[in-house]
Design a protein around this motif. Structure first.
Motif, PDB file in Angstrom:
ATOM      1  N   TRP C 121       3.074 -13.847 -61.681  1.00 29.61           N
ATOM      2  CA  TRP C 121       3.986 -14.435 -60.695  1.00 29.61           C
ATOM      3  C   TRP C 121       4.022 -13.567 -59.457  1.00 29.61           C
ATOM      4  N   ASP C 122       2.832 -13.455 -58.888  1.00 31.92           N
ATOM      5  CA  ASP C 122       2.668 -12.708 -57.665  1.00 31.92           C
ATOM      6  C   ASP C 122       3.120 -13.582 -56.495  1.00 31.92           C
ATOM      7  N   ALA C 123       3.641 -12.961 -55.437  1.00 33.82           N
ATOM      8  CA  ALA C 123       4.237 -13.744 -54.352  1.00 33.82           C
ATOM      9  C   ALA C 123       3.254 -14.753 -53.765  1.00 33.82           C
ATOM     10  N   ARG C 124       1.991 -14.317 -53.593  1.00 30.34           N
ATOM     11  CA  ARG C 124       1.036 -15.229 -52.952  1.00 30.34           C
ATOM     12  C   ARG C 124       0.694 -16.402 -53.857  1.00 30.34           C
ATOM     13  N   LEU C 125       0.411 -16.105 -55.132  1.00 28.78           N
ATOM     14  CA  LEU C 125       0.063 -17.194 -56.049  1.00 28.78           C
ATOM     15  C   LEU C 125       1.220 -18.174 -56.171  1.00 28.78           C
ATOM     16  N   THR C 126       2.445 -17.620 -56.242  1.00 26.52           N
ATOM     17  CA  THR C 126       3.599 -18.487 -56.432  1.00 26.52           C
ATOM     18  C   THR C 126       3.813 -19.384 -55.226  1.00 26.52           C
ATOM     19  N   SER C 127       3.689 -18.811 -54.013  1.00 23.88           N
ATOM     20  CA  SER C 127       3.907 -19.703 -52.865  1.00 23.88           C
ATOM     21  C   SER C 127       2.788 -20.728 -52.751  1.00 23.88           C
ATOM     22  N   MET C 128       1.577 -20.360 -53.195  1.00 20.49           N
ATOM     23  CA  MET C 128       0.480 -21.331 -53.213  1.00 20.49           C
ATOM     24  C   MET C 128       0.807 -22.489 -54.169  1.00 20.49           C
ATOM     25  N   LEU C 129       1.417 -22.141 -55.310  1.00 19.14           N
ATOM     26  CA  LEU C 129       1.786 -23.169 -56.292  1.00 19.14           C
ATOM     27  C   LEU C 129       2.802 -24.147 -55.691  1.00 19.14           C
ATOM     28  N   ILE C 130       3.794 -23.590 -54.981  1.00 18.70           N
ATOM     29  CA  ILE C 130       4.801 -24.454 -54.357  1.00 18.70           C
ATOM     30  C   ILE C 130       4.146 -25.333 -53.294  1.00 18.70           C
ATOM     31  N   LEU C 131       3.207 -24.755 -52.557  1.00 19.96           N
ATOM     32  CA  LEU C 131       2.480 -25.543 -51.552  1.00 19.96           C
ATOM     33  C   LEU C 131       1.763 -26.715 -52.219  1.00 19.96           C
ATOM     34  N   PHE C 132       1.188 -26.457 -53.383  1.00 21.31           N
ATOM     35  CA  PHE C 132       0.508 -27.515 -54.132  1.00 21.31           C
ATOM     36  C   PHE C 132       1.488 -28.639 -54.479  1.00 21.31           C
ATOM     37  N   PHE C 133       2.705 -28.264 -54.897  1.00 22.62           N
ATOM     38  CA  PHE C 133       3.726 -29.278 -55.210  1.00 22.62           C
ATOM     39  C   PHE C 133       4.084 -30.087 -53.963  1.00 22.62           C
ATOM     40  N   LEU C 134       4.155 -29.397 -52.814  1.00 22.46           N
ATOM     41  CA  LEU C 134       4.477 -30.111 -51.573  1.00 22.46           C
ATOM     42  C   LEU C 134       3.399 -31.154 -51.274  1.00 22.46           C
ATOM     43  N   TYR C 135       2.137 -30.776 -51.487  1.00 15.94           N
ATOM     44  CA  TYR C 135       1.047 -31.734 -51.293  1.00 15.94           C
ATOM     45  C   TYR C 135       1.210 -32.930 -52.236  1.00 15.94           C
ATOM     46  N   LEU C 136       1.532 -32.656 -53.496  1.00 12.46           N
ATOM     47  CA  LEU C 136       1.664 -33.744 -54.471  1.00 12.46           C
ATOM     48  C   LEU C 136       2.751 -34.727 -54.050  1.00 12.46           C
ATOM     49  N   GLY C 137       3.897 -34.186 -53.576  1.00 12.79           N
ATOM     50  CA  GLY C 137       4.978 -35.054 -53.133  1.00 12.79           C
ATOM     51  C   GLY C 137       4.537 -35.933 -51.981  1.00 12.79           C
ATOM     52  N   TYR C 138       3.798 -35.335 -51.044  1.00 10.81           N
ATOM     53  CA  TYR C 138       3.334 -36.083 -49.879  1.00 10.81           C
ATOM     54  C   TYR C 138       2.383 -37.198 -50.304  1.00 10.81           C
ATOM     55  N   ILE C 139       1.438 -36.880 -51.185  1.00  4.31           N
ATOM     56  CA  ILE C 139       0.470 -37.895 -51.636  1.00  4.31           C
ATOM     57  C   ILE C 139       1.202 -39.000 -52.391  1.00  4.31           C
ATOM     58  N   ALA C 140       2.212 -38.600 -53.179  1.00  2.00           N
ATOM     59  CA  ALA C 140       2.973 -39.584 -53.963  1.00  2.00           C
ATOM     60  C   ALA C 140       3.665 -40.597 -53.056  1.00  2.00           C
ATOM     61  N   ILE C 141       4.155 -40.152 -51.901  1.00  2.00           N
ATOM     62  CA  ILE C 141       4.798 -41.075 -50.947  1.00  2.00           C
ATOM     63  C   ILE C 141       3.817 -42.163 -50.522  1.00  2.00           C
ATOM     64  N   TRP C 142       2.621 -41.767 -50.148  1.00  2.00           N
ATOM     65  CA  TRP C 142       1.625 -42.753 -49.706  1.00  2.00           C
ATOM     66  C   TRP C 142       1.274 -43.715 -50.827  1.00  2.00           C
ATOM     67  N   GLN C 143       1.273 -43.197 -52.070  1.00  5.61           N
ATOM     68  CA  GLN C 143       0.891 -44.071 -53.177  1.00  5.61           C
ATOM     69  C   GLN C 143       2.012 -45.008 -53.593  1.00  5.61           C
ATOM     70  N   THR C 144       3.274 -44.604 -53.333  1.00  9.76           N
ATOM     71  CA  THR C 144       4.391 -45.426 -53.808  1.00  9.76           C
ATOM     72  C   THR C 144       4.766 -46.529 -52.827  1.00  9.76           C
ATOM     73  N   ILE C 145       4.749 -46.196 -51.519  1.00  8.72           N
ATOM     74  CA  ILE C 145       5.205 -47.183 -50.536  1.00  8.72           C
ATOM     75  C   ILE C 145       4.011 -48.021 -50.091  1.00  8.72           C
ATOM     76  N   GLU C 146       4.156 -49.345 -50.185  1.00 12.10           N
ATOM     77  CA  GLU C 146       2.987 -50.181 -49.931  1.00 12.10           C
ATOM     78  C   GLU C 146       2.737 -50.470 -48.449  1.00 12.10           C
ATOM     79  N   GLU C 147       3.817 -50.778 -47.682  1.00 10.86           N
ATOM     80  CA  GLU C 147       3.561 -51.102 -46.284  1.00 10.86           C
ATOM     81  C   GLU C 147       3.102 -49.847 -45.553  1.00 10.86           C
TER      82      GLU C 147
END
Lengths: 222, 57, 241
Positions: C121-147
């Motif tokens: 749980w090194d600071a860099r790896l951990t913030s990279m992991l959170i960044l990955f989650f942010l990407y997932l949330g963003y992609i999920a928005i595009w996949q969920t909303i149709e218009e």
């Protein structure tokens, strides 16, 4: 200002009249916390060490669970559209709604925390500071969560999407909330600085999140 | 074999896996995007023939 | 910049640019790999594992750069209602998520010999992991909303909210990390990095950036075509209906 108070009073009254949501949130909080000893074992020293973190995480999840009610009911009965096109700035309306939501779910959850602290063998000195950090930090959870709830209002399976969006943004609040409690266990004034940072988060999120939430509501209701 | 790859002092296995995985993922991603582009072109051509519209060469 | 706003111009421009960018990408990958695997000397502390740096650091750099690009494109999309900015932000997200994933995996593969554990749980790896989650949330928005228009707005707001939060998350993770452990965290780079290691690293970073440009162009072209197909279909239905 009149609209602000009107929305605040209306939301508090509605929450008081329904009641069910709050009971469920507290029930959820209680159950999550009582599951922990089954997971990590009943060792009291271990529980005391992880107690602040567990209580914060359980509180955070309970707030998350109650977030979809923030705009969803108003969206379904159409009153949200009136608020969006109404005279009062939408940002202020959102602040009022978030405050009402915090008063009706955040504060009762925090009041339940000391009881759960006994379950986890939390050190007696830490009770006051834990409640204090939660009072300072939870409005930030509600404000950031309101932005997430506004983004996902009216979406099928919005709840799951909401957690995916909001939980990464909760990391800083969790970090500083827990570390304020932990540093108070080490020394008397170690937690002051951490509390100040936590307060800064709350103020910053109160200033910025309503803007994002208002933009999201306008986009979703167009 | 695995012992030799991962256990030796040069950590050959770690380097091989890092480089291999990197280029595998990037290669697959490029392939997916390129194939998708080709698929969209074909769909557009087909639609243009049906409707008699022209958009891009 | 707005001269290329028009999708037709964009298609014409990218069809010229794409082959050249691909060629440049291949050349710089070849040079970077040669430098990284053959000419760069092993590190006196880390030995041969330092070679993982040549795929790890560029991936981490691109993970951040792609998110910044996405947030910037979102800002343009919201403020100027630019149709291509929307497409650019949407296309950048999965590519950025792939780079983030690679940064996490290569970081973990580098960590195993260095720290003795697959995940620290090194600071860099951990913030990279959170960044990955942010990407997932963003992609999920595009996949969920149709218009597409509504999805674009919502996703753009989320991208900007996430972008404001990245420095805060990084700060808090570093704070948290310094509070809990200060174990054998190796310091990579720093000012004293030797030229024989620096040039392959810079070439690899260039190669990754070019590859991002290539993939972004491919993905944006597909998206423009998809929207074109959609509008033809709608026109067709309306024309007959």
């Amino acid at each position: 200002m009149n609209e602000f108070m009107a929305v605040l009073r209306r939301d508090i009254k509605l929450a008081a009249a329904q009641g069910g949501g709050l009971g469920m949130a507290i029930g959820f909080f209680l159950i999550v916390v009582s599951l922990i000893p089954f997971g990590v074992g009943p060792d009291l020293n271990l529980l005391a060490r992880v107690a602040p973190g567990i209580l914060w995480i359980a509180l955070l999840l309970s707030v998350l669970l109650s977030l979809d009610r923030l705009f969803q009911a108003d969206y379904e009965d159409g009153s949200l559209e009136h608020l969006v096109v109404g005279r009062a700035p939408l940002e202020f309306i959102i602040v009022a709604k978030v405050l009402a939501h915090w008063i009706t779910t955040g504060v009762p959850l925090i009041m339940a925390t000391p009881i759960l602290g006994f379950f986890l063998n939390l050190e007696p000195d830490a009770f006051g500071i834990l409640v204090l950090t939660m009072l300072i930090g939870t409005p930030a959870l509600n404000f950031v969560g309101a932005a997430g709830a506004a983004l996902t209002v009216g979406i099928r399976r919005g709840g799951l999407l909401l957690s995916l969006i909001v939980l990464p943004l909760y990391v800083p609040i969790l970090v500083f909330g827990v570390s304020a409690v932990q540093s108070s266990m080490l020394g008397p004034d170690g937690s002051m600085q951490t509390m100040m940072i936590l307060a800064a988060f709350t103020l910053a999120s109160a200033a910025l999140a309503p803007i994002a939430a208002a933009a999201a509501l306008r986009a979703n209701l167009r | 074999m695995l012992d030799w790859l991962f256990g030796n002092g040069a950590y050959t296995g770690f380097i091989v896996v890092s480089y291999g995985l990197t280029f595998l993922v990037l290669g697959v991603l490029s392939l997916i995007l390129a194939l998708d582009l080709r698929k969209q072109w074909r769909a557009l051509r087909l639609l243009e023939q049906e409707t008699g519209r022209r958009s891009w060469k | 910049m707005f001269r290329y706003a028009n999708p037709t111009r964009f298609m014409a421009l990218t069809s010229v640019l794409l082959p050249w960018t691909i060629a440049l990408t291949v050349v710089s990958f070849a040079a970077g790999l040669y430098g990284g695997l053959f000419t760069a000397p092993p590190d006196y502390q880390q030995g041969e594992t330092v070679r993982i740096m040549f795929v790890h650091v560029p991936a981490a750099w691109m993970a951040m750069a792609a998110y910044s690009f996405m947030a910037l494109a979102s800002l343009v999309a919201i403020v100027w209602k630019h149709p291509l900015a929307d497409v650019a932000a949407k296309s950048a997200a999965p590519i950025g998520a792939c780079f983030t994933f690679l940064a996490l995996v290569t970081g973990s593969l580098w960590g195993k010999p260095m720290w003795g554990a697959w995940w620290v749980w090194d600071a860099r790896l951990t913030s990279m992991l959170i960044l990955f989650f942010l990407y997932l949330g963003y992609i999920a928005i595009w996949q969920t909303i149709e218009e597409p228009i509504r999805a674009g707005r919502i996703a753009a707001i989320l991208a900007m909210v996430g972008f404001i939060n990245i420095p805060i998350i990084k700060f808090s993770v570093e704070w948290w990390n310094s509070l809990h452990q200060s174990a054998s965290i190796i310091k990579v780079g720093g000012p004293s990095i030797h030229i024989s290691i620096l040039w392959p690293l810079l070439v690899m970073i260039t190669a990754y950036t070019l590859l991002f440009a290539v993939l972004l162009m491919l993905s944006m072209r597909s998206e423009v075509l998809k929207r074109r197909i959609r509008s033809i279909r709608i026109a067709k239905v309306e024309g007959f209906g």
